[in-house]
Motif scaffolding. Structure first.
Motif, short mmCIF file in Angstrom:
data_model
loop_
_atom_site.label_atom_id
_atom_site.label_comp_id
_atom_site.label_asym_id
_atom_site.label_seq_id
_atom_site.Cartn_x
_atom_site.Cartn_y
_atom_site.Cartn_z
N SER A 5 7.36 -12.42 7.70
CA SER A 5 8.72 -12.60 8.19
C SER A 5 8.72 -12.84 9.69
CB SER A 5 9.57 -11.36 7.88
OG SER A 5 9.16 -10.27 8.68
N ARG A 6 9.82 -13.35 10.21
CA ARG A 6 9.93 -13.61 11.65
C ARG A 6 10.26 -12.34 12.42
NH1 ARG A 6 14.14 -14.27 15.19
NH2 ARG A 6 15.60 -14.04 13.47
N ASP A 7 11.18 -11.52 11.90
CA ASP A 7 11.72 -10.40 12.66
C ASP A 7 10.68 -9.33 12.96
OD1 ASP A 7 14.17 -11.63 12.60
OD2 ASP A 7 14.80 -10.63 10.76
N GLU A 8 9.93 -8.92 11.94
CA GLU A 8 9.04 -7.79 12.12
C GLU A 8 7.58 -8.13 11.88
OE1 GLU A 8 10.04 -6.43 7.57
OE2 GLU A 8 11.25 -5.80 9.26
N LEU A 9 7.30 -9.43 11.64
CA LEU A 9 5.96 -9.85 11.27
C LEU A 9 5.44 -9.04 10.09
CD1 LEU A 9 4.24 -10.53 14.70
CD2 LEU A 9 5.18 -12.16 13.09
N SER B 174 13.86 -16.28 -4.47
CA SER B 174 14.60 -15.09 -4.03
C SER B 174 13.64 -14.00 -3.56
CB SER B 174 15.47 -14.55 -5.17
OG SER B 174 14.66 -14.18 -6.28
N VAL B 175 14.05 -13.26 -2.53
CA VAL B 175 13.21 -12.21 -1.99
C VAL B 175 13.21 -11.02 -2.95
CG1 VAL B 175 12.92 -10.55 -0.11
CG2 VAL B 175 13.56 -12.92 0.39
N THR B 176 12.02 -10.60 -3.36
CA THR B 176 11.89 -9.49 -4.31
C THR B 176 11.43 -8.21 -3.63
OG1 THR B 176 9.64 -10.19 -4.87
CG2 THR B 176 11.43 -11.04 -6.24
N SER B 177 10.66 -8.32 -2.56
CA SER B 177 10.13 -7.13 -1.88
C SER B 177 9.89 -7.43 -0.42
CB SER B 177 8.81 -6.66 -2.51
OG SER B 177 8.95 -6.39 -3.87
N ARG B 178 9.96 -6.37 0.38
CA ARG B 178 9.58 -6.46 1.79
C ARG B 178 8.70 -5.26 2.12
NH1 ARG B 178 12.72 -9.87 5.06
NH2 ARG B 178 14.53 -10.76 4.00
N ASP C 116 1.09 -3.95 -4.01
CA ASP C 116 1.24 -4.51 -5.34
C ASP C 116 2.35 -5.56 -5.29
OD1 ASP C 116 1.98 -5.04 -8.03
OD2 ASP C 116 1.14 -3.13 -8.66
N ALA C 117 1.96 -6.83 -5.39
CA ALA C 117 2.94 -7.90 -5.28
C ALA C 117 3.87 -7.99 -6.48
CB ALA C 117 2.23 -9.24 -5.08
N ALA C 118 3.46 -7.46 -7.62
CA ALA C 118 4.28 -7.53 -8.83
C ALA C 118 5.43 -6.53 -8.79
CB ALA C 118 3.42 -7.30 -10.06
N THR C 119 5.18 -5.34 -8.22
CA THR C 119 6.19 -4.29 -8.24
C THR C 119 6.81 -4.02 -6.87
OG1 THR C 119 4.58 -2.53 -7.82
CG2 THR C 119 4.95 -3.16 -10.11
N GLY C 120 6.21 -4.57 -5.81
CA GLY C 120 6.70 -4.29 -4.47
C GLY C 120 6.29 -2.92 -3.97
N ARG C 121 5.30 -2.33 -4.58
CA ARG C 121 4.87 -0.97 -4.22
C ARG C 121 3.64 -1.01 -3.33
NH1 ARG C 121 1.36 2.85 -6.66
NH2 ARG C 121 0.84 1.31 -8.27
N GLN C 122 3.65 -0.15 -2.31
CA GLN C 122 2.47 0.02 -1.47
C GLN C 122 1.56 1.04 -2.16
OE1 GLN C 122 2.88 0.09 2.93
NE2 GLN C 122 1.94 2.11 2.77
N ILE C 123 0.37 0.62 -2.55
CA ILE C 123 -0.51 1.46 -3.36
C ILE C 123 -1.20 2.51 -2.50
CG2 ILE C 123 -2.52 1.45 -4.90
CD1 ILE C 123 -1.73 -1.47 -5.61
#
Length: 201
Positions: free
Chosen positions: A57-61, A72-76, A105-112
């Motif tokens: 992203s631009r704002d927070e890298l 569509s954005v699914t996770s950040r 985890d790109a599928a769930t948006g979870r940080q493992i």
């Protein structure tokens, strides 16, 4: 970058004031979707997973995941991403200058998991395959081999490589290979290999 009949492209607007990420049907050339413009941001890199496109992203890298089908954005992930490396089909290894390595985890948006990397030089090669994340870190006055369990992020090996000038680092999932320049004359190169399972030469 082409995948399953779709071309994914990053490009700047004609005035050079912002960037887009877009998906184009490879057979018809029709644009399927594009992200909102990222003002004052040159979007240079993106990564494909099974269901998502990952980009900075631009704002927070940080790391943003967009659905491959409609953009569509699914996770950040609020991690400042200095470097990103895909791990398998749906996971991303994220390196940040704030002192973290994280597996997302790109599928769930979870940080493992996250792991500190104090002393690591981010420009150096990091490898992630099989059961290990392998990296070389310069700490004190010498290089160290650090091996993390890819599922938990726990440090499983930490070995002093006793070398100062690292020239090459490779890993194949079973072993890590290093080439150092010997600082004492006559100039010569020293190659060595270490088992990732034990950290031993």
């Amino acid at each position: 970058r082409e995948s399953e009949g779709t071309l994914f492209v990053a490009y700047r607007n004609r005035h050079g004031t912002g960037s887009f990420l877009a998906a184009v049907d490879a057979s018809s050339g029709m644009k399927s979707w594009q992200t909102d413009m990222q003002p004052n941001h040159h979007l240079r890199e993106f990564w494909l997973t099974t269901d998502a496109v990952a980009w900075r992203s631009r704002d927070e890298l940080g790391l943003v995941l967009s659905d491959r089908s409609d953009g569509s954005v699914t996770s950040r992930f609020p991690l400042s991403a200095s470097r990103i490396q895909p791990v398998g089909a749906d996971r991303l290894l994220v390196l940040s200058p704030a002192g973290q390595i994280a597996l997302a985890d790109a599928a769930t948006g979870r940080q493992i998991w996250t792991h500190p990397h104090t002393g690591m030089r981010l420009e150096n090669t990091i490898d992630a395959r099989g059961a290990y994340v392998t990296l070389a870190a310069f700490e004190g006055e010498s290089w160290r081999l650090k091996v993390l369990d890819i599922e938990t992020g726990k440090l499983s090996a930490d070995t002093d490589l006793q070398g100062i000038w690292l020239k090459q680092f490779l890993a194949d999932g079973a072993n890590a290979y290093f080439v150092f320049k010997d600082p004492s004359p006559p100039n010569r190169f020293i190659a060595s290999a270490y088992q990732l399972s034990t950290g031993k030469r």
